[in-house]
Design an enzyme around this catalytic site. Structure first.
Site, PDB file in Angstrom:
ATOM      1  N   HIS A 212       0.811  -1.223   0.000  1.00 36.73           N
ATOM      2  CA  HIS A 212       0.000   0.000   0.000  1.00 36.73           C
ATOM      3  C   HIS A 212       0.847   1.277   0.000  1.00 36.73           C
ATOM      4  O   HIS A 212       0.337   2.348  -0.301  1.00 36.73           O
ATOM      5  CB  HIS A 212      -1.009  -0.003   1.160  1.00 36.73           C
ATOM      6  N   LYS A 216       0.602   5.645  -2.192  1.00 38.24           N
ATOM      7  CA  LYS A 216       0.788   7.009  -1.692  1.00 38.24           C
ATOM      8  C   LYS A 216       1.322   7.888  -2.818  1.00 38.24           C
ATOM      9  O   LYS A 216       2.325   7.557  -3.451  1.00 38.24           O
ATOM     10  CB  LYS A 216       1.770   7.008  -0.507  1.00 38.24           C
ATOM     11  N   HIS A 274       7.594  -2.184   2.414  1.00 37.78           N
ATOM     12  CA  HIS A 274       7.477  -0.722   2.361  1.00 37.78           C
ATOM     13  C   HIS A 274       8.838  -0.016   2.262  1.00 37.78           C
ATOM     14  O   HIS A 274       9.049   0.843   1.406  1.00 37.78           O
ATOM     15  CB  HIS A 274       6.759  -0.203   3.603  1.00 37.78           C
TER      16      HIS A 274
HETATM   17  C1  BG6 Z   1       1.439  -1.948   7.534  1.00 38.73           C
HETATM   18  C2  BG6 Z   1       2.121  -2.550   8.731  1.00 38.73           C
HETATM   19  O1  BG6 Z   1       1.743  -2.683   6.383  1.00 38.73           O
HETATM   20  O2  BG6 Z   1       1.865  -0.608   7.377  1.00 38.73           O
HETATM   21  C3  BG6 Z   1       1.819  -1.739   9.983  1.00 38.73           C
HETATM   22  O3  BG6 Z   1       1.675  -3.882   8.914  1.00 38.73           O
HETATM   23  C4  BG6 Z   1       2.168  -0.281   9.772  1.00 38.73           C
HETATM   24  O4  BG6 Z   1       2.509  -2.251  11.110  1.00 38.73           O
HETATM   25  C5  BG6 Z   1       1.550   0.241   8.473  1.00 38.73           C
HETATM   26  O5  BG6 Z   1       1.682   0.465  10.870  1.00 38.73           O
HETATM   27  C6  BG6 Z   1       2.056   1.632   8.138  1.00 38.73           C
HETATM   28  O6  BG6 Z   1       1.333   2.128   7.055  1.00 38.73           O
HETATM   29  P1  BG6 Z   1       0.931   3.655   6.966  1.00 38.73           P
HETATM   30  O7  BG6 Z   1       0.269   3.800   5.644  1.00 38.73           O
HETATM   31  O8  BG6 Z   1       0.031   3.932   8.138  1.00 38.73           O
HETATM   32  O9  BG6 Z   1       2.198   4.415   7.069  1.00 38.73           O
END
Ligand code: BG6
Length: 530
Positions: A212, A216, A274
């Site tokens: 995800h 962004k 990420h």
């Molecule tokens: C998720 C993780 O994939 O991403 C979480 O499992 C984390 O632990 C989150 O908090 C962070 O995503 P964002 O979009 O809130 O920065």
């Protein structure tokens, strides 16, 4: 102090409406895990935002599938309640000021529900009969997007089940796609096994592995910044860049997810996916085009070029930490081991820091420092690029003792923007340097529509654009880098896991890791607008 607005890149000139985005083709989205958290918090709000943006076709249908025995009306009412609950819920992913009733009814009327157990082949037969009925009555075109918003242990089972029911077969121009959430595997072997298993049923072009972070806007913008501006690319290499710091700092703790997190930890949860997406976007070579495969090829190559580390190097180039009780945003919070569902003596890390080298001509000798953690001093995801010092010789006989390093900071979230920090002469007769910052904030230039980050990703699946999704080799390349670290930590045994007080910058050992190169982490302080 300077500011990008002073450059008079006037908002009028830069805010031209982008070309009209076409409506997605007719299709049905089938949401496995329809009673789950992800559906409520992100997927359905994102679909609602797509309705508001007029991106969904008239014949669109949303089918929910879950174990819970309930009717279509029950499912619709529960989601209506959830959506209404978001209004004014500051800080939630879907931060709506009001719900557009017409848009919500449009979506609600297109929802239907099928109860079923993913382990039961009859479930897929029921879904199939339901979809065939929708094809006849609603003209969904026989195009199906199966979204697996379920626990990772069901990914393989669901794909097998869909395949056995004939739901993944594409013919006569009808497409069948499967969206797979994270975590994609638990280590290198399990990621490979999962890829092999789903590729027995699906072709690679049918698989959309979600990260995800790629939804962004600011992450997507890294490529625009680098490759659409003549200014940056010539500087983007070892000749000009001294080091890079990638930070994904969170203030939240483990929340209600300890059962998952106790098996996962910060490294698996954040790094191969990420953090490595940010690394790959920052460091990859220019792709030959903006096609999905050209970009994914470069990303895979970059991760493959991360210098392999021996067990000893893994231990000295990484730092783990676990949060202890402390104060976050002025509020006392408990330590990780006191969180519900966490073992009293858990040795799961909630922080990881590391130093990587990339063996390419562009990056030889440039350290990339990565860190991510929970319960840190502030919420901040940023890429900070430090440029080499100017030759000092020029200032030798002047009172300027210290040259300020130049930094380019890409703020991914929050306060999305880009800043350039450099030195400028203080006004006055003496030769004194001051630190100044030029700062671009997205919100000053563009209208920021409410967004959960899943809108673009869902829409791209519907139009068949896989650019923002992970290919099998991308996922495996990420695990390939992380696996030796997991092994080294495993072999080192539970040992001492450095603690850090919640609300701080992380364990002291992380400071020592970067100090060995004579560098410091950028402090974790909230962004201040100039
Ligand atoms: C998720 C993780 O994939 O991403 C979480 O499992 C984390 O632990 C989150 O908090 C962070 O995503 P964002 O979009 O809130 O920065």
């Amino acid at each position: 102090m300077s500011d990008t607005r002073c450059l008079d890149a006037s908002a009028d000139e830069t805010s031209e409406e982008p070309d009209e985005v076409p409506v997605a083709p007719p299709c049905a989205v089938v949401l496995f895990g329809a009673a789950g958290d992800l559906t409520k918090r992100l997927v359905v709000p994102a679909l609602y935002n797509l309705v508001v943006a007029k991106r969904l076709p008239e014949t669109f249908r949303l089918v929910g599938v879950d174990l819970v025995e309930q009717s279509t009306d029950d499912w619709r009412s529960k989601l209506t309640e959830t959506i209404d609950g978001f209004v004014g819920a500051k800080g939630s992913e879907f931060d709506a000021e009001r719900i557009d009733e017409a848009a919500w009814s449009w979506l609600r009327d297109r929802m239907s529900y099928v109860a079923g157990d993913l382990n039961d082949p009859a479930c897929y037969e029921r879904v199939k009969a339901h979809l065939e009925e929708l094809d006849r009555t609603a003209a969904t075109g026989g195009n199906y997007l199966f979204y697996l918003a379920v626990a990772d242990r069901f990914f393989g089972t669901a794909v097998d089940g869909l395949g056995a029911a004939g739901l993944t077969r594409e013919s006569e121009g009808r497409w069948r796609r499967v969206v797979i959430e994270k975590p994609f595997g638990h280590d290198l072997d399990s990621a490979r096994e999962l890829n092999a298993r789903i590729l027995r049923t699906l072709a690679e072009h049918q698989i959309y592995r979600i990260d995800h972070f790629l939804g962004k806007e600011t992450v997507q913008n890294i490529l625009m910044l680098r490759f659409a501006n003549g200014l940056f690319e010539p500087l983007w290499n070892r000749d000009h860049i001294e080091h890079v710091q990638i930070t994904v700092a969170e203030t939240i703790g483990v929340e209600h997810r300890a059962k998952f997190y106790e098996r996962t930890g910060a490294l698996r949860d954040m790094v191969p996916n990420h953090v490595f997406q940010l690394l790959a976007m920052t460091a990859m070579e220019p792709p030959s085009s903006f096609s999905a495969d050209a970009i994914r090829n470069e990303k895979a190559e970059l991760l493959e070029a991360v210098r392999p580390m021996s067990e000893h190097e893994c231990l000295s180039a990484t730092v783990r930490g676990q949060y202890a009780a402390g104060t976050v945003d002025g509020r006392p919070v408990v330590g990780y081991r006191e969180e519900p569902d966490v073992a009293d003596r858990s040795d799961v890390e909630t922080y990881v820091g590391s130093r990587l080298l990339i063996d390419t001509w562009r990056w030889a000798g440039v350290p990339f420092y990565l860190r991510t953690g929970k319960r840190l001093a502030c919420r901040k995801t940023e890429i900070a690029i430090r440029f080499r010092q100017a030759p000092l010789a020029l200032f030798r006989s002047t009172p300027v003792r210290r040259l300020t390093p130049n930094w380019l900071i890409l703020r991914i979230q929050p306060n999305e923007g880009i800043a350039l920090e450099f030195g400028a002469k203080h006004p006055g007769p003496r030769l004194v340097l001051g630190d100044v910052r030029m700062d671009f904030a997205y919100e000053d230039y563009f209208e920021m529509a409410p967004n959960t980050g899943y809108e673009t990703l869902l829409y791209d699946c519907m139009i068949g654009d896989a650019t923002l999704f992970q290919r099998a080799d991308n996922v495996e390349a990420g695990w390939q880098v992380v696996q030796p670290i997991l092994d080294a930590w495993g072999n080192a045994g539970p040992g001492a896991l450095p603690g850090y007080a919640a609300g701080t910058d992380g364990p002291e050992a992380a400071g020592r890791l970067i100090a060995r190169d004579g560098n410091d982490w950028r402090p974790l302080v909230r962004h201040r607008k100039v």
